[in-house]
Design a protein around this motif. Structure first.
Motif, mmCIF file in Angstrom:
data_model
loop_
_atom_site.group_PDB
_atom_site.id
_atom_site.type_symbol
_atom_site.label_atom_id
_atom_site.label_comp_id
_atom_site.label_asym_id
_atom_site.label_seq_id
_atom_site.Cartn_x
_atom_site.Cartn_y
_atom_site.Cartn_z
ATOM 1 N N PHE A 181 1.052 -1.224 -0.320
ATOM 2 C CA PHE A 181 -0.099 -0.442 0.004
ATOM 3 C C PHE A 181 0.711 1.091 0.302
ATOM 4 C CE2 PHE A 181 -2.324 -3.309 1.885
ATOM 5 C CZ PHE A 181 -3.939 -3.515 1.303
ATOM 6 N N ILE A 182 0.790 1.915 -1.049
ATOM 7 C CA ILE A 182 1.658 3.526 -1.056
ATOM 8 C C ILE A 182 0.505 4.386 -0.738
ATOM 9 C CG2 ILE A 182 2.875 4.818 -2.847
ATOM 10 C CD1 ILE A 182 2.728 1.716 -4.290
ATOM 11 N N ILE A 183 1.359 5.269 0.371
ATOM 12 C CA ILE A 183 0.552 6.919 0.736
ATOM 13 C C ILE A 183 1.852 7.965 0.960
ATOM 14 C CG2 ILE A 183 -0.955 7.684 2.266
ATOM 15 C CD1 ILE A 183 -1.143 4.100 3.572
ATOM 16 N N ASP A 184 1.208 8.098 -0.253
ATOM 17 C CA ASP A 184 1.963 9.652 -0.222
ATOM 18 C C ASP A 184 1.260 10.896 -0.298
ATOM 19 O OD1 ASP A 184 4.364 10.982 -1.766
ATOM 20 O OD2 ASP A 184 2.789 11.947 -3.268
ATOM 21 N N ALA A 185 2.448 11.871 0.320
ATOM 22 C CA ALA A 185 2.209 13.263 0.900
ATOM 23 C C ALA A 185 1.778 13.498 2.127
ATOM 24 C CB ALA A 185 1.744 13.882 -0.792
ATOM 25 N N LEU A 186 1.384 13.119 3.087
ATOM 26 C CA LEU A 186 0.901 12.990 3.966
ATOM 27 C C LEU A 186 0.834 14.231 4.294
ATOM 28 C CD1 LEU A 186 1.855 10.113 6.618
ATOM 29 C CD2 LEU A 186 0.136 10.159 5.569
ATOM 30 N N GLU A 187 1.537 15.474 4.221
ATOM 31 C CA GLU A 187 1.676 16.965 4.726
ATOM 32 C C GLU A 187 0.617 17.848 4.357
ATOM 33 O OE1 GLU A 187 4.098 16.563 0.692
ATOM 34 O OE2 GLU A 187 3.796 15.908 2.670
ATOM 35 N N GLU A 188 0.441 16.463 2.772
ATOM 36 C CA GLU A 188 -1.045 17.156 1.443
ATOM 37 C C GLU A 188 -1.861 17.731 3.216
ATOM 38 O OE1 GLU A 188 -0.815 19.530 -0.833
ATOM 39 O OE2 GLU A 188 0.769 19.300 0.090
ATOM 40 N N ALA A 196 -2.831 12.175 12.309
ATOM 41 C CA ALA A 196 -1.948 11.248 14.182
ATOM 42 C C ALA A 196 -3.446 9.920 14.037
ATOM 43 C CB ALA A 196 -2.403 11.940 15.263
ATOM 44 N N ASP A 197 -4.569 10.228 13.759
ATOM 45 C CA ASP A 197 -5.468 9.012 13.476
ATOM 46 C C ASP A 197 -5.183 8.401 12.828
ATOM 47 O OD1 ASP A 197 -6.623 10.572 15.694
ATOM 48 O OD2 ASP A 197 -8.870 10.984 14.788
ATOM 49 N N LEU A 198 -4.997 8.531 11.329
ATOM 50 C CA LEU A 198 -4.840 7.850 9.974
ATOM 51 C C LEU A 198 -3.049 7.159 10.755
ATOM 52 C CD1 LEU A 198 -5.194 6.634 7.525
ATOM 53 C CD2 LEU A 198 -4.230 8.343 6.728
ATOM 54 N N LEU A 202 -3.182 2.999 10.644
ATOM 55 C CA LEU A 202 -2.089 2.267 9.853
ATOM 56 C C LEU A 202 -1.308 0.887 10.650
ATOM 57 C CD1 LEU A 202 -1.314 4.721 7.593
ATOM 58 C CD2 LEU A 202 -3.199 2.301 7.574
ATOM 59 N N GLY A 203 -0.658 1.806 12.315
ATOM 60 C CA GLY A 203 0.054 0.724 12.785
ATOM 61 C C GLY A 203 -0.598 0.081 13.669
ATOM 62 N N GLN A 204 -1.886 -0.099 14.114
ATOM 63 C CA GLN A 204 -3.004 -1.149 14.126
ATOM 64 C C GLN A 204 -2.897 -2.015 12.967
ATOM 65 O OE1 GLN A 204 -6.526 0.439 15.687
ATOM 66 N NE2 GLN A 204 -7.644 -1.645 15.037
ATOM 67 N N ALA A 205 -3.136 -1.592 12.094
ATOM 68 C CA ALA A 205 -3.287 -2.819 11.395
ATOM 69 C C ALA A 205 -1.771 -3.675 11.616
ATOM 70 C CB ALA A 205 -3.528 -2.552 9.540
ATOM 71 N N PHE A 206 -0.972 -3.769 11.414
ATOM 72 C CA PHE A 206 0.254 -4.832 11.617
ATOM 73 C C PHE A 206 0.335 -5.254 13.268
ATOM 74 C CE2 PHE A 206 2.160 -1.277 8.973
ATOM 75 C CZ PHE A 206 3.167 -2.115 8.475
#
Length: 226
Positions: A181-188, A196-198, A202-206
């Motif tokens: 899964f590729i998630i680009d440009a979080l700062e946008e 922070a929630d996202l 995503l960390g929880q998924a691991f």
């Protein structure tokens, strides 16, 4: 008001609704992202390193976070990795299916500068790449139509739209390379709370024991809140 009137609870109606809500411009090769960013010479070593990590055949999940100052080519790396993953396929029961999905944030696009549509977009891409799990996605939405409402808690969206379909792939992908899964440009995404929630989810998924091995590539600027 319900997301689906009774006469629109067919599989086709639910898939059409998901298609309407998913943000097409978030795909790595969408028209909104033209022209594609270029990769600078200085970051090519990083690109090779990321390719090496994603090429590993171990069935371990990993999160790779590429962050640096603006203009060095992070989005170009995300695009090149996505292009490569598009060419990789895993053998399903009757078809060969692609093994990645992605989402590219953009501050200038209303639906791409928020996490409200993130999981709907990701699962739409996932179900297009893995058609055999589309019925599981549709079933999950039929049982909880409100999950497609952008105001639904992000945690609930992740549970229904992301984790549940992935759990259906665990057995099928046990001998395959991890999903990417590729998630680009979080700062946008300007909302620090949403980000922070996202990232936390995503960390929880691991930590979910019933998922197939997954690899997540994140890119962002080196902003203090990231």
């Amino acid at each position: 008001m319900d997301q689906f009137p009774d006469d629109h609870l067919s599989s086709e109606g639910i898939w059409e609704k998901l298609s309407q809500i998913a943000v097409k411009g978030a795909a790595y090769d969408s028209r909104e992202r033209q022209p594609q960013p270029k990769c600078s010479e200085g970051i090519r070593t990083v690109l090779l390193h990321i390719h090496g990590l994603l090429d590993k055949r171990e069935h371990d999940s990993r999160l790779i976070w590429l962050h640096s100052t603006a203009g060095v080519g992070k989005s170009a790396v995300a695009f090149i990795v996505a292009e490569r993953m598009r060419g990789l396929q895993v053998t399903g029961w009757a078809t060969k299916e692609k093994q990645f999905a992605g989402s590219f944030f953009s501050r200038t696009q209303t639906k791409r500068c928020t996490t409200e549509y993130f999981f709907a977009t990701l699962v739409y891409q996932l179900a297009r790449n893995f058609p055999s799990i589309r019925k599981d996605v549709i079933r999950a939405i039929r049982e909880d139509p409100a999950v497609l409402d952008p105001d639904t808690f992000l945690h609930d969206q992740m549970e229904t739209l992301f984790l549940s379909p992935l759990q259906k792939l665990r057995f099928r992908l046990r001998d395959s390379a991890p999903l990417a899964f590729i998630i680009d440009a979080l700062e946008e995404c300007p909302s620090k709370t949403e980000l922070a929630d996202l990232i936390s989810l995503l960390g929880q998924a691991f930590r979910e024991p019933d998922l197939p091995a997954i690899q997540i590539l994140l890119t962002s600027r080196s902003d203090p809140h990231l």
